[in-house]
Enzyme design. Structure first.
Site, PDB file in Angstrom:
ATOM      1  N   ASN A 208      32.898  44.542  25.710  1.00  0.00           N
ATOM      2  CA  ASN A 208      34.004  45.100  24.929  1.00  0.00           C
ATOM      3  C   ASN A 208      33.451  46.148  23.975  1.00  0.00           C
ATOM      4  OD1 ASN A 208      33.196  43.687  22.384  1.00  0.00           O
ATOM      5  ND2 ASN A 208      33.725  41.862  23.583  1.00  0.00           N
ATOM      6  N   ILE A 304      33.389  28.929  21.431  1.00  0.00           N
ATOM      7  CA  ILE A 304      32.383  28.516  20.445  1.00  0.00           C
ATOM      8  C   ILE A 304      33.037  28.174  19.110  1.00  0.00           C
ATOM      9  CG2 ILE A 304      30.233  29.161  19.307  1.00  0.00           C
ATOM     10  CD1 ILE A 304      29.804  31.202  21.592  1.00  0.00           C
ATOM     11  N   LEU A 305      33.968  28.997  18.663  1.00  0.00           N
ATOM     12  CA  LEU A 305      34.642  28.750  17.387  1.00  0.00           C
ATOM     13  C   LEU A 305      35.336  27.391  17.386  1.00  0.00           C
ATOM     14  CD1 LEU A 305      35.800  29.563  14.630  1.00  0.00           C
ATOM     15  CD2 LEU A 305      37.548  30.892  15.840  1.00  0.00           C
ATOM     16  N   LYS A 340      42.469  26.608  16.965  1.00  0.00           N
ATOM     17  CA  LYS A 340      41.020  26.428  17.012  1.00  0.00           C
ATOM     18  C   LYS A 340      40.493  25.536  15.900  1.00  0.00           C
ATOM     19  CE  LYS A 340      40.235  30.759  19.467  1.00  0.00           C
ATOM     20  NZ  LYS A 340      39.508  30.334  20.660  1.00  0.00           N
TER      21      LYS A 340
END
Length: 398
Positions: A208, A304-305, A340
């Site tokens: 990105n 991951i978060l 999350k």
């Protein structure tokens, strides 16, 4: 905080030189010795007598003082102090430092010193925003130079914007942080930064437009507050900040492994733009053109978060995420924070035309359980300092 320390204060030739008098007074009342050095231009703005009276020491200004130079006095002067502070640091002094020029006492001391250097930039807003100044600032930070300010405010020239020198008490606090006495001293903080590269074959990958600039600025800001920073970075366009533990990774899987290896930490900030998907089975050899389009089977990367936010005993006390959105920014980011399980999330609009992703500025929504704050568009360094101060405040409150 600074008692018993010795600062070599170089006063540059900016109108903000008058603030050096108050800076000297504030340092001395805290038990810090100050040896002043003035450029020729600084002497046109404040008198050496005033500076000497407040410092309780003679002012140095001439490189060719034969009495001192018989014993290479400029070498001794540059190394006798615990820290070198340049306030105000003009655009000219920044350029000299970045380019390695040494044509007067101030610039020679800066080249000859083996001690840490802290600068407090001060200049017109257009000079501060000039491409040359931005390049010089990045060079100096890459060399390990500490920076305090500048602030937004009214200029002597009548303009308003960034470029106003930090106030004397801010400089004193920055001096204390340079001695490892900041509000995050002894705190271990994790920061992720940059993009990830997910291989398609040995020469192609999915990525990105993240440059890593915001994560790098944040790592630097936290370190300047005294934190022990573990900086996990993908292949970013910008170098990592000085004074941090750098862990370089390439893929999301590698970043996940490095993040878990860094635990425990008191706070974790996930500024990296981790690729959501990877090629399930990357080719071991370059994919050739055959006249038929290749079929790439995708797999989802680890979140991951969410993993770190959902940990039990090893969960950091504060978990901060970032959300890059192109539409319904606040709604999508707030939902992401809840989904999350992170404490805070910083959301920004990365639609084409905003210049946010890969640029030097950011405009964020600071979203917590208590609501949303809209931060105005500002330099990524300013966003980083504001977030770092919030993190320090939160950790101090327990």
């Amino acid at each position: 905080m600074v008692a018993g320390r010795h600062v070599l204060l170089i006063i540059g030739g900016g109108i903000a030189a008058y603030k050096a008098l108050e800076t000297i007074r504030r340092l001395r009342e805290r038990g810090c010795a100050v040896t002043p050095v003035m450029t020729r231009a600084a002497g046109e703005l404040v008198t050496p007598l005033s500076v000497s009276a407040l410092a309780g020491r003679r002012v140095f200004s001439d490189l060719f003082d034969l009495t001192d130079e018989a014993e290479m006095g400029h070498i001794e002067l540059s190394r006798a102090a615990d820290l070198v502070v340049v306030a105000p640091c003009t655009a000219d002094l920044m350029a000299k430092m970045a380019g390695g020029h040494a044509d007067d006492l101030a610039s020679t001391l800066l080249m000859a010193t083996d001690k840490r250097v802290l600068i407090a930039p001060a200049m017109n807003v257009r000079m501060w925003e000039h491409a040359a100044t931005r390049r010089n600032l990045e060079t100096l930070r890459g060399d390990g130079v500490l920076v305090v300010g500048p602030n937004d405010g009214d200029m002597a020239c009548g303009e308003f914007g960034p470029g106003r020198m930090a106030e004397p008490l801010e400089i004193v606090e920055a001096v204390a942080r340079a001695f490892g006495q900041g509000p995050l001293a002894g705190r271990r903080v994790l920061v992720t930064s940059g993009p990830t590269h997910e291989p398609i074959d040995p020469v192609r990958y999915i990525a990105n437009r993240s440059s890593g600039a915001q994560g790098t600025a944040l790592g630097r800001a936290l370190a300047e507050l005294g934190a022990e920073v573990v900086f996990v970075t993908g292949p970013a366009d910008v170098p990592p900040p000085p004074g941090v533990e750098v862990v370089r990774v390439r893929t999301a899987a590698e970043m996940r492994e490095a993040v878990h290896a860094a635990l425990p930490v008191e706070a974790a900030v996930f500024a990296a733009a981790v690729a959501d998907w990877r090629v399930a089975e990357a080719s071991a050899s370059k994919i050739k053109k055959t006249g038929e389009l290749p079929v790439l089977r995708m797999a989802e990367n680890p979140d991951i978060l969410a993993e770190i936010a959902g940990l039990g005993a090893d969960r950091p006390g504060l978990v901060v995420g970032f959300a890059a959105e192109t539409d319904e920014v606040e709604a999508h980011a707030a939902a992401k924070r809840a989904r999350k399980g992170c404490d805070w999330i910083l959301a920004n609009d990365v639609s084409e035309g905003t210049g946010i992703m890969g640029g030097t500025e950011n405009e964020v929504l600071f979203i917590t359980e208590g609501g949303t704050e809209r931060w105005p568009r500002m330099a990524k360094e300013t966003v980083a300092r504001r977030l770092a101060a919030r993190i320090a405040e939160a950790l101090q409150e327990g």
